[in-house]
Design an enzyme around this catalytic site. Sequence first.
Site, PDB file in Angstrom:
ATOM      1  CB  CYS A   2     -49.888 -70.133  42.162  1.00 40.19           C
ATOM      2  SG  CYS A   2     -51.455 -69.732  42.898  1.00 40.19           S
ATOM      3  NE  ARG A  27     -43.861 -70.768  43.669  1.00 40.36           N
ATOM      4  CZ  ARG A  27     -43.090 -69.762  44.065  1.00 40.36           C
ATOM      5  NH1 ARG A  27     -41.871 -69.998  44.474  1.00 40.36           N
ATOM      6  NH2 ARG A  27     -43.534 -68.527  44.058  1.00 40.36           N
ATOM      7  CD1 TRP A  74     -51.607 -72.622  49.326  1.00 39.25           C
ATOM      8  CD2 TRP A  74     -52.107 -70.441  49.167  1.00 39.25           C
ATOM      9  NE1 TRP A  74     -51.860 -72.150  50.595  1.00 39.25           N
ATOM     10  CE2 TRP A  74     -52.169 -70.817  50.517  1.00 39.25           C
ATOM     11  CE3 TRP A  74     -52.384 -69.123  48.827  1.00 39.25           C
ATOM     12  CZ2 TRP A  74     -52.484 -69.925  51.531  1.00 39.25           C
ATOM     13  CZ3 TRP A  74     -52.704 -68.229  49.841  1.00 39.25           C
ATOM     14  CH2 TRP A  74     -52.746 -68.629  51.169  1.00 39.25           C
ATOM     15  CG  ASN A 100     -47.343 -66.781  42.101  1.00 41.52           C
ATOM     16  OD1 ASN A 100     -48.173 -66.730  43.009  1.00 41.52           O
ATOM     17  ND2 ASN A 100     -46.053 -66.664  42.313  1.00 41.52           N
ATOM     18  N   GLY A 101     -49.978 -64.613  41.890  1.00 39.27           N
ATOM     19  CA  GLY A 101     -50.096 -63.235  42.357  1.00 39.27           C
ATOM     20  C   GLY A 101     -51.555 -62.894  42.555  1.00 39.27           C
ATOM     21  CD  GLU A 483     -39.053 -72.216  63.637  1.00 39.16           C
ATOM     22  OE1 GLU A 483     -39.790 -71.219  63.620  1.00 39.16           O
ATOM     23  OE2 GLU A 483     -38.906 -72.962  62.659  1.00 39.16           O
ATOM     24  CE  LYS A 487     -41.078 -75.276  61.262  1.00 33.53           C
ATOM     25  NZ  LYS A 487     -40.446 -74.080  60.855  1.00 33.53           N
ATOM     26  CD  GLU A 490     -44.758 -74.254  59.677  1.00 32.38           C
ATOM     27  OE1 GLU A 490     -43.722 -74.540  60.310  1.00 32.38           O
ATOM     28  OE2 GLU A 490     -44.736 -73.671  58.596  1.00 32.38           O
ATOM     29  CG  HIS A 506     -47.677 -63.104  84.106  1.00 31.45           C
ATOM     30  ND1 HIS A 506     -47.926 -62.276  85.166  1.00 31.45           N
ATOM     31  CD2 HIS A 506     -46.344 -63.342  84.117  1.00 31.45           C
ATOM     32  CE1 HIS A 506     -46.797 -62.007  85.794  1.00 31.45           C
ATOM     33  NE2 HIS A 506     -45.810 -62.649  85.172  1.00 31.45           N
ATOM     34  CE  LYS A 607     -39.725 -73.522  51.822  1.00 28.37           C
ATOM     35  NZ  LYS A 607     -39.536 -73.836  53.235  1.00 28.37           N
TER      36      LYS A 607
HETATM   37  C1  F6R Z   1     -42.574 -71.869  58.594  1.00 26.57           C
HETATM   38  C2  F6R Z   1     -42.300 -71.134  57.368  1.00 26.57           C
HETATM   39  C3  F6R Z   1     -42.863 -69.768  57.250  1.00 26.57           C
HETATM   40  C4  F6R Z   1     -41.830 -68.839  56.607  1.00 26.57           C
HETATM   41  C5  F6R Z   1     -42.462 -67.473  56.342  1.00 26.57           C
HETATM   42  C6  F6R Z   1     -41.456 -66.503  55.762  1.00 26.57           C
HETATM   43  O1  F6R Z   1     -42.002 -73.132  58.585  1.00 26.57           O
HETATM   44  O2  F6R Z   1     -41.658 -71.608  56.484  1.00 26.57           O
HETATM   45  O3  F6R Z   1     -43.295 -69.279  58.471  1.00 26.57           O
HETATM   46  O4  F6R Z   1     -40.740 -68.720  57.459  1.00 26.57           O
HETATM   47  O5  F6R Z   1     -43.522 -67.620  55.449  1.00 26.57           O
HETATM   48  O6  F6R Z   1     -40.957 -66.969  54.557  1.00 26.57           O
HETATM   49  P1  F6R Z   1     -39.614 -66.434  53.944  1.00 26.57           P
HETATM   50  O7  F6R Z   1     -38.519 -66.800  54.872  1.00 26.57           O
HETATM   51  O8  F6R Z   1     -39.502 -67.099  52.614  1.00 26.57           O
HETATM   52  O9  F6R Z   1     -39.758 -64.938  53.844  1.00 26.57           O
END
Ligand code: F6R
Length: 612
Positions: A2, A27, A74, A100-101, A483, A487, A490, A506, A607
């Site tokens: 949030c 967020r 969120w 937030n939390g 990765e 992407k 996501e 495998h 985020k």
């Molecule tokens: C993927 C993404 C997440 C963050 C993960 C860690 O695109 O953004 O997988 O990499 O939540 O976040 P940080 O780097 O902020 O600790």
Amino acid sequence: MCGVVGYIGNKEAAPILIDGLQRLEYRGYDSAGIAVSCGGKVVFGKEVGRLANLERELEKNPIAGTRGIGHTRWATHGAPSQVNSHPHLSSDGAIAVVHNGIIENYAELRDELTGQGHKFLSETDTEVVPHLIEQALKDGAASSAEALRSALSRLRGAYALGVLFRDDPDTVYCARLGSPLIIGLGENENFIASDVPAIINRISEVIYLNDGEMAALRADGVEVSTIDGRIVTPEVKKIEFKAEDAEHAGFETFMLKEIHEQPRILRALLAKHVMADGTLELGTGLSPDYFRKLNRIMIVSCGTAYHAGMYGKLLLENLTGIAVETDLASEFRYRDPKIDPGTLIIPVSQSGETADTLASIRMAKSWGCKIFAICNVEGSSVVRESDATFFTNCGPEIGVASTKAYTAQQMAFALLALYIASVRGDLTPEKLKEYLKALREVPDAVHYVIQKKAEIQLIGEKHHDGPSSLYLGRRYNYPTALEGALKNKEISYQHAEGYAAGEMKHGPIALINESLPVICICTKTADEVYEKMLSNVKEVEARSGRIIAVVSEGDTELAKLTDDVIIVPAVRDEFSPMVNVAALQLLAYYAARARGTDIDKPRNLAKSVTVE
Ligand code: F6R
């Protein structure tokens, strides 16, 4: 997670809160709300869905007043609904709270408060907070601040709180424990926010509130104290980046803008850490002698940052001879990893607020380990709790899917590995020079890939429609495969799996048929796994998989197997993941665009993951 904002000053609060929430919407975006206090009343508005819904509501029913709090949610406790949206209010409507939390002991507090006659409307953990404050006032707390303190002393868990009292007309309160919160200092106005980009257009100085602190904001001043009442003199910091860094700058999305920023960020990191005489400077405070004696490193992180950690492990163990392990922070914190105090812990985090990464840091500190963070956000919890930090200096990353933070984390590992190897004598000055020359080619190579986005777009559009895709890579590019798949999942919501190509036989080979796009990262300079990778690609071809190949310039071998080839400049193998991932970011981007998803705010994601 949030986002929280707050304002007190002489201007109308609602538009300022909405503007802050727009900048924080990355967020969390399942509902939003504000509360403003004016004329002896707390008036609120909240709406489910995107912030635009709240904006429309406020156009119809404006809320006037010059102090207020706001929230973008969120959901954790309770579905996204109007009643679960913040702000939450006390029974008498005199106290409004945004949070937030997670309040971990909310169930027992709620039972207790219900017994005292409080009525709860929502399913949230947050709603206990205004009721606890209200109860403290009923029980005789002498002031709003004292009632807030009393409530905070009852909470277990994590919070960044904004609190508004109807009957305390010149103040907005806030408090922090385990969730980020900053105070922005203006001229006859002050702000609270979950992070700097929310208010970057309004202030140039901030206070990063510490865990266990609260603050009373008036238009003309801020008083910070600990939750148990000790007055604190806060450190005021100048903000390092500009308002434009948090704007679209003409790009259709933040993600596309951030992909384009990568060459500049990589160049800047090289310029900052490679000295004119060709030596490296980390500027972290950890001495060369410390690195000389080091014999074990443990890298902990989550998601994309975990993939950067996997890449870092490969480089560090290859260049330095130090034993390096990597783990997901969410797993590490529940393992018994037999770490001795001599092990260096490297947490990697864009936001610096990821709950599992922070918990891992705290655990390792309790074992006596040194913590050397790779992080993007100054003043963040990871930075504050680490002994030293390598800043990735990307500026705010607003697109929820991480791009520029990832390549900057990779560059951080490249510079760190070269630095450690050279101070330990694992690399001669000549060899270091050679590596640095190769590393300097990376930003231009990334730029070159980005310039080919129209070609990548055609491939992304061609293959976007299937239910699934498979990403294959080996060695340095195994993390790239993970990765690339992440992407794609996501932002395009297409199931995607990243695999070490050697593992394909495998199990996952059973998936391959004419409708499965298989993205093969098969770049080469002198890498001994190139031939192996080529065999794996042929195995895919033999089973009629739809091959999309990322290959080095001049490689004619793979072009014979598929029409869908993304040609990237040949750079040294160790550094190729930074170049190759740019192609995969764009591939995912254009697949998502063809599928019509909300690229900057993908469904269900947030985020910064500040809860476990
Ligand atoms: C993927 C993404 C997440 C963050 C993960 C860690 O695109 O953004 O997988 O990499 O939540 O976040 P940080 O780097 O902020 O600790």
